[in-house]
Design a protein around this motif. Structure first.
Motif, PDB file in Angstrom:
ATOM      1  N   VAL A   1      -6.285  -3.289   4.095  1.00 33.62           N
ATOM      2  CA  VAL A   1      -6.528  -3.239   2.655  1.00 33.62           C
ATOM      3  C   VAL A   1      -7.377  -4.450   2.267  1.00 33.62           C
ATOM      4  O   VAL A   1      -7.013  -5.592   2.580  1.00 33.62           O
ATOM      5  N   ARG A   2      -8.479  -4.176   1.587  1.00 34.77           N
ATOM      6  CA  ARG A   2      -9.373  -5.287   1.233  1.00 34.77           C
ATOM      7  C   ARG A   2      -8.642  -6.299   0.353  1.00 34.77           C
ATOM      8  O   ARG A   2      -7.923  -5.929  -0.568  1.00 34.77           O
ATOM      9  N   GLY A   3      -8.848  -7.551   0.700  1.00 34.74           N
ATOM     10  CA  GLY A   3      -8.204  -8.616  -0.075  1.00 34.74           C
ATOM     11  C   GLY A   3      -6.847  -8.982   0.498  1.00 34.74           C
ATOM     12  O   GLY A   3      -6.245  -9.970   0.084  1.00 34.74           O
TER      13      GLY A   3
ATOM     14  N   GLU B   1      -8.213  -7.773   5.828  1.00 38.48           N
ATOM     15  CA  GLU B   1      -9.405  -7.392   6.605  1.00 38.48           C
ATOM     16  C   GLU B   1      -9.924  -8.550   7.460  1.00 38.48           C
ATOM     17  O   GLU B   1     -10.619  -8.338   8.452  1.00 38.48           O
TER      18      GLU B   1
ATOM     19  N   TYR C   1      -6.944   2.622   4.104  1.00 36.26           N
ATOM     20  CA  TYR C   1      -5.970   2.682   3.001  1.00 36.26           C
ATOM     21  C   TYR C   1      -6.166   3.999   2.232  1.00 36.26           C
ATOM     22  O   TYR C   1      -7.252   4.269   1.727  1.00 36.26           O
TER      23      TYR C   1
ATOM     24  N   TYR D   1       0.823  -1.213   0.000  1.00 38.78           N
ATOM     25  CA  TYR D   1       0.000   0.000   0.000  1.00 38.78           C
ATOM     26  C   TYR D   1       0.857   1.263   0.000  1.00 38.78           C
ATOM     27  O   TYR D   1       0.344   2.364   0.086  1.00 38.78           O
TER      28      TYR D   1
ATOM     29  N   ASN E   1     -12.578   0.601  -3.860  1.00 40.32           N
ATOM     30  CA  ASN E   1     -13.112  -0.665  -3.354  1.00 40.32           C
ATOM     31  C   ASN E   1     -12.095  -1.471  -2.541  1.00 40.32           C
ATOM     32  O   ASN E   1     -12.438  -2.504  -1.966  1.00 40.32           O
ATOM     33  N   LYS E   2     -10.843  -0.999  -2.473  1.00 40.89           N
ATOM     34  CA  LYS E   2      -9.865  -1.675  -1.603  1.00 40.89           C
ATOM     35  C   LYS E   2      -9.850  -1.065  -0.196  1.00 40.89           C
ATOM     36  O   LYS E   2      -9.137  -1.532   0.690  1.00 40.89           O
TER      37      LYS E   2
ATOM     38  N   TRP F   1      -4.177   2.442  -5.739  1.00 39.64           N
ATOM     39  CA  TRP F   1      -5.293   2.630  -4.807  1.00 39.64           C
ATOM     40  C   TRP F   1      -6.612   2.636  -5.562  1.00 39.64           C
ATOM     41  O   TRP F   1      -6.732   3.260  -6.613  1.00 39.64           O
ATOM     42  N   GLU F   2      -7.591   1.941  -5.017  1.00 34.66           N
ATOM     43  CA  GLU F   2      -8.948   1.991  -5.567  1.00 34.66           C
ATOM     44  C   GLU F   2      -9.900   2.067  -4.396  1.00 34.66           C
ATOM     45  O   GLU F   2      -9.653   1.472  -3.350  1.00 34.66           O
TER      46      GLU F   2
END
Ligand code: SAM
Ligand code: SF4
Length: 377
Positions: free
Chosen positions: A196-198, A201, A223, A61, A235-236, A232-233
């Protein structure tokens, strides 16, 4: 400027809401020669010095494996950082934080800690990835005058730690760093975890358990769009609301509020642990029970109470993490004309230009070119 708020923590958590900063009269900072005050009346108390943009980790990240570093000659020297800090303290800064990149890589770190701690400040803190923090180092930092340490630890699972940090270090090493810092009497010791998703979490409850087991503050950070890969997005981002919900299902949490009005973290105690007293709440010291802090920079801006100013490793003064403008103080420092009054005027003018807020959630948001590792978190 209007900053949208897309998440709330809980219906009874009104302390989260921070009204937008309101503009002051033009140039009114000149009426406060002993303060760092911006055009919205926010007063700067907290200075963060990034002393290197280099790091031995490549957190997903934060730093791309092929991240580009500034030429060494462009980096401020320890004396230059000290010159800035001295003036900032004269202008009302009470908290100093050393960061990076990885500040423990810098050979002049002890001199910097000693120099900063000789100034009249409440706190000299450091943020580190913990990979160099053994017992002897922790004692050296403490003896030089360091008061607090924050270590980053995003996962308690070794394989995942490796995947996130892309480093040769280990969870065991960072946990040993936490123990060494506590043993040396650095207080409080905090842990930062970027969720960070994925990636991690599903470890929120384990990180909360770490806070309970070690009786420390674990700060869960949303994040932010400050990674060097620009990957970076939205949805993350795991929102603070989701983090708290996940933890509360196992360990019910009660909001305490903010350690200080300008603190970026909203702090929660474990409902089944004994009530802390007011002094403990305010000084953010050791609590004997563990706490969770959430730093919701993305979904719940705390811009209106921001009291921070950052100096990048290469000498840019950044009033906001997400700013597209920065002020280069290096030429002044190296011009031979860097009288403290000139540095003071420079810092005051840069602070005056601090923006109202970052508006990450607005469609117009544009990620700054500068990365977290270059700015200093
Ligand atoms: N290397 C040290 C460390 O990792 O603790 C200090 C510098 S690091 C840039 C400071 C903090 O910024 C760390 O806690 C890190 O997790 C956080 N950070 C880095 N990139 C981030 C991002 N994109 N979003 C949120 N926090 C981030
Ligand atoms: Fe290095 Fe800290 Fe960035 Fe990780 S977060 S790459 S440890 S500077």
């Amino acid at each position: 400027v209007s900053l949208p708020v897309v998440e709330t923590f809980s219906p009874n958590d009104a302390s989260q809401s921070t009204p937008l900063a309101q503009p002051l009269a033009p140039r009114s900072h000149r009426q406060h020669p002993t303060r760092l005050i911006d055009s919205f009346g926010r007063v700067i108390h907290d200075l963060r010095l990034s002393i290197t943009d280099r790091c031995n980790f490549r957190c997903v990240y934060c730093m791309d494996p092929d991240v580009k570093f500034a030429p060494k000659d462009d980096l401020l020297t320890i004396d230059e950082h000290l010159a800035i800090a001295r003036v900032a303290v004269r202008l009302g800064v009470t908290k100093l934080r050393i960061t990076g990149g990885e500040p423990a890589l810098h050979p002049g770190l002890l001199d910097l800690i000693a120099g900063l701690s000789s100034l009249n400040v409440q706190d000299v803190a450091i943020t580190t990835n913990g990979s160099f923090l053994d017992a002897a180092t922790a004692r050296q930092w403490r003896d030089a005058g360091l008061t607090r340490v924050t270590l980053s630890l995003d996962s308690l699972r070794q394989d995942r730690f490796k995947a996130i940090t892309r480093s040769g270090s280990s969870v065991t090493e960072v946990l040993a760093g936490i123990a060494a810092a506590r043993e040396a009497g650095l207080d409080p010791v905090r842990v930062n975890a970027v969720i960070v998703r994925g990636f991690n979490e599903d470890e929120l409850v384990d990180l909360a358990r770490l806070a309970r087991d070690l009786a420390i503050d674990v700060r869960l950070i949303e994040y932010m769009p400050l990674d060097s890969a620009h990957a970076w997005e939205r949805n993350k981002v795991v929102t603070a609301t989701e983090m708290l919900e996940r933890i509360s299902r196992v360990f019910p949490l009660e909001p305490i509020g903010r350690d200080t009005t300008s603190s970026p973290a909203t702090v929660f105690r474990f409902a089944d642990r004994q009530t802390i007293n007011e002094t403990e709440r305010i000084d953010g010291g050791a609590h004997g029970e563990g706490r969770i802090g959430v730093i919701a920079s993305v979904t719940r801006s705390f811009c209106s109470t921001c009291s921070r100013l950052r100096i990048t490793a290469d000498g840019k003064v950044r009033p906001c993490l997400f700013a597209h403008h920065e002020w280069d103080i290096r030429p002044l420092l190296r011009s031979g004309a860097s009288h403290p009054d000139a540095i003071a005027r420079f810092l005051q003018d840069a602070v005056y230009a601090k923006s109202a807020g970052h508006a990450i959630d607005s469609p117009e948001f544009r990620q700054p070119d500068r990365t977290m590792s270059a700015i200093g978190g």
